[in-house]
Each structure stands twice: as structure tokens, then as C-alpha cells.
Design a protein around this motif. Sequence first.
Motif, mmCIF file in Angstrom:
data_model
loop_
_atom_site.group_PDB
_atom_site.id
_atom_site.type_symbol
_atom_site.label_atom_id
_atom_site.label_comp_id
_atom_site.label_asym_id
_atom_site.label_seq_id
_atom_site.Cartn_x
_atom_site.Cartn_y
_atom_site.Cartn_z
ATOM 1 N N GLU A 1 0.821 -1.218 0.000
ATOM 2 C CA GLU A 1 0.000 0.000 0.000
ATOM 3 C C GLU A 1 0.851 1.263 0.000
ATOM 4 O OE1 GLU A 1 -3.273 2.263 2.842
ATOM 5 O OE2 GLU A 1 -2.713 0.197 3.275
ATOM 6 N N GLY A 2 1.896 1.284 0.811
ATOM 7 C CA GLY A 2 2.754 2.469 0.889
ATOM 8 C C GLY A 2 3.483 2.741 -0.418
ATOM 9 N N GLU A 3 3.991 1.683 -1.045
ATOM 10 C CA GLU A 3 4.683 1.842 -2.324
ATOM 11 C C GLU A 3 3.728 2.341 -3.400
ATOM 12 O OE1 GLU A 3 8.082 -1.616 -2.153
ATOM 13 O OE2 GLU A 3 5.987 -2.227 -2.401
ATOM 14 N N TYR A 4 2.543 1.782 -3.409
ATOM 15 C CA TYR A 4 1.532 2.193 -4.392
ATOM 16 C C TYR A 4 1.218 3.680 -4.218
ATOM 17 C CZ TYR A 4 -2.461 1.514 -7.515
ATOM 18 O OH TYR A 4 -3.333 1.565 -8.577
ATOM 19 N N TRP A 5 1.020 4.078 -2.980
ATOM 20 C CA TRP A 5 0.707 5.483 -2.716
ATOM 21 C C TRP A 5 1.872 6.388 -3.078
ATOM 22 C CZ3 TRP A 5 -3.227 8.368 -2.643
ATOM 23 C CH2 TRP A 5 -3.157 9.666 -2.155
ATOM 24 N N ASP A 6 3.101 5.963 -2.790
ATOM 25 C CA ASP A 6 4.274 6.760 -3.156
ATOM 26 C C ASP A 6 4.323 6.999 -4.665
ATOM 27 O OD1 ASP A 6 5.085 6.884 -0.510
ATOM 28 O OD2 ASP A 6 6.614 5.312 -0.738
ATOM 29 N N VAL A 7 3.978 5.991 -5.445
ATOM 30 C CA VAL A 7 3.968 6.133 -6.902
ATOM 31 C C VAL A 7 2.889 7.117 -7.331
ATOM 32 C CG1 VAL A 7 3.529 4.946 -9.092
ATOM 33 C CG2 VAL A 7 4.994 3.879 -7.373
ATOM 34 N N VAL A 8 1.698 6.974 -6.786
ATOM 35 C CA VAL A 8 0.604 7.899 -7.134
ATOM 36 C C VAL A 8 0.999 9.337 -6.787
ATOM 37 C CG1 VAL A 8 -1.775 8.567 -6.596
ATOM 38 C CG2 VAL A 8 -1.205 6.153 -6.932
ATOM 39 N N ALA A 9 1.540 9.536 -5.593
ATOM 40 C CA ALA A 9 1.941 10.883 -5.162
ATOM 41 C C ALA A 9 3.076 11.417 -6.037
ATOM 42 C CB ALA A 9 2.359 10.861 -3.695
ATOM 43 N N GLY A 10 4.022 10.562 -6.400
ATOM 44 C CA GLY A 10 5.144 10.985 -7.237
ATOM 45 C C GLY A 10 4.703 11.386 -8.629
ATOM 46 N N VAL A 11 3.783 10.632 -9.201
ATOM 47 C CA VAL A 11 3.260 10.968 -10.532
ATOM 48 C C VAL A 11 2.549 12.315 -10.483
ATOM 49 C CG1 VAL A 11 1.559 10.299 -12.276
ATOM 50 C CG2 VAL A 11 3.134 8.605 -11.380
ATOM 51 N N ALA A 12 1.769 12.531 -9.439
ATOM 52 C CA ALA A 12 1.072 13.815 -9.292
ATOM 53 C C ALA A 12 2.075 14.960 -9.139
ATOM 54 C CB ALA A 12 0.138 13.768 -8.088
ATOM 55 N N LYS A 13 3.126 14.737 -8.352
ATOM 56 C CA LYS A 13 4.139 15.776 -8.128
ATOM 57 C C LYS A 13 4.870 16.124 -9.428
ATOM 58 C CE LYS A 13 7.942 16.894 -5.043
ATOM 59 N NZ LYS A 13 8.777 16.437 -3.937
ATOM 60 N N LEU A 14 5.047 15.128 -10.296
ATOM 61 C CA LEU A 14 5.691 15.371 -11.590
ATOM 62 C C LEU A 14 4.752 16.029 -12.595
ATOM 63 C CD1 LEU A 14 7.686 12.031 -12.060
ATOM 64 C CD2 LEU A 14 8.643 14.308 -11.607
ATOM 65 N N GLY A 15 3.473 16.167 -12.214
ATOM 66 C CA GLY A 15 2.499 16.790 -13.105
ATOM 67 C C GLY A 15 2.034 15.867 -14.223
ATOM 68 N N LEU A 16 2.206 14.575 -14.026
ATOM 69 C CA LEU A 16 1.780 13.608 -15.039
ATOM 70 C C LEU A 16 0.372 13.134 -14.729
ATOM 71 C CD1 LEU A 16 5.083 11.530 -15.184
ATOM 72 C CD2 LEU A 16 4.381 13.420 -16.673
ATOM 73 N N ALA A 17 -0.292 12.598 -15.728
ATOM 74 C CA ALA A 17 -1.668 12.148 -15.537
ATOM 75 C C ALA A 17 -1.953 10.957 -16.429
ATOM 76 C CB ALA A 17 -2.629 13.296 -15.875
ATOM 77 N N SER A 18 -3.150 10.465 -16.329
ATOM 78 C CA SER A 18 -3.682 9.426 -17.202
ATOM 79 C C SER A 18 -2.867 8.147 -17.118
ATOM 80 C CB SER A 18 -3.772 9.960 -18.631
ATOM 81 O OG SER A 18 -4.486 9.075 -19.447
ATOM 82 N N GLY A 19 -2.437 7.608 -18.260
ATOM 83 C CA GLY A 19 -1.725 6.342 -18.311
ATOM 84 C C GLY A 19 -0.353 6.379 -17.675
ATOM 85 N N ALA A 20 0.150 7.564 -17.347
ATOM 86 C CA ALA A 20 1.466 7.663 -16.716
ATOM 87 C C ALA A 20 1.500 6.918 -15.389
ATOM 88 C CB ALA A 20 1.856 9.124 -16.509
ATOM 89 N N ILE A 21 0.369 6.837 -14.710
ATOM 90 C CA ILE A 21 0.336 6.109 -13.440
ATOM 91 C C ILE A 21 0.646 4.638 -13.664
ATOM 92 C CG2 ILE A 21 -2.168 5.740 -13.484
ATOM 93 C CD1 ILE A 21 -0.659 6.402 -10.215
ATOM 94 N N TYR A 22 0.116 4.052 -14.731
ATOM 95 C CA TYR A 22 0.386 2.644 -15.020
ATOM 96 C C TYR A 22 1.855 2.438 -15.380
ATOM 97 C CZ TYR A 22 -4.631 2.281 -14.921
ATOM 98 O OH TYR A 22 -5.940 2.342 -14.524
ATOM 99 N N ASP A 23 2.415 3.349 -16.164
ATOM 100 C CA ASP A 23 3.828 3.267 -16.504
ATOM 101 C C ASP A 23 4.673 3.335 -15.233
ATOM 102 O OD1 ASP A 23 3.004 3.256 -19.152
ATOM 103 O OD2 ASP A 23 3.442 5.384 -19.461
ATOM 104 N N ALA A 24 4.325 4.239 -14.339
ATOM 105 C CA ALA A 24 5.081 4.400 -13.098
ATOM 106 C C ALA A 24 4.938 3.175 -12.190
ATOM 107 C CB ALA A 24 4.626 5.663 -12.363
ATOM 108 N N LEU A 25 3.763 2.601 -12.128
ATOM 109 C CA LEU A 25 3.574 1.390 -11.318
ATOM 110 C C LEU A 25 4.413 0.243 -11.870
ATOM 111 C CD1 LEU A 25 -0.271 1.654 -10.715
ATOM 112 C CD2 LEU A 25 1.515 1.866 -8.962
ATOM 113 N N LEU A 26 4.444 0.097 -13.193
ATOM 114 C CA LEU A 26 5.275 -0.938 -13.814
ATOM 115 C C LEU A 26 6.754 -0.685 -13.542
ATOM 116 C CD1 LEU A 26 3.424 -1.326 -17.215
ATOM 117 C CD2 LEU A 26 3.565 -3.038 -15.402
#
Length: 85
Positions: free
Chosen positions: A24-49
Motif C-alpha cells: 500500500e505504501g509503495e503504491y501510494w508513493d507512486v501515485v503521489a510521485g506521478v502527481a508531483k511530476l504533473g503527469l496524468a492518465s496512463g502515466a500512473i500505469y507506466d510508473a507502477l510498472l
Amino acid sequence: VTGEVARLFLEDVRARFAVVTLNEGEYWDVVAGVAKLGLASGAIYDALLARCAANAGAEAIYTLNRKHFARLEDWMGIAVREPGK
């Protein structure tokens, strides 16, 4: 493809590769990091991978869609390469 063909394909993949998950913590860190980078949409899946690959100790991600993963390269600390290059 039919559901049965998809199941057989995934069964073959499952037998050959290790499943890598995030807690859960790792997943949330990725979501927060993507948001901080200003990315959206499919970028979350790329970041999770990318995070799963990093956690598994991979040295690189091979993709035909390098530009999508390249923006995560420094953040995730994993190289992004195209097959054959």
C-alpha cells in the motif's frame, strides 16, 4: 481472443515469470510521485510498472514506448531501453 485463450496465455506467462506486487505504501508513493511530476492518465500505469521493475532488481525496462517511460527514468532509478537498441 477468447477468454480461454487469454487464460492459457496468462497461465503460460505466470509459469515463466515471478509476480511482483507493491504494498500500500509503495503504491501510494507512486501515485503521489506521478502527481508531483504533473503527469496524468496512463502515466500512473507506466510508473507502477517501473516501480515493480525496480523492486524486482531489474536494470532496465524494455519498451516500444520509450518516451512514456523515459520521463520516469531518473525518478525510478531504472534505465529505459528499446528492444534491439
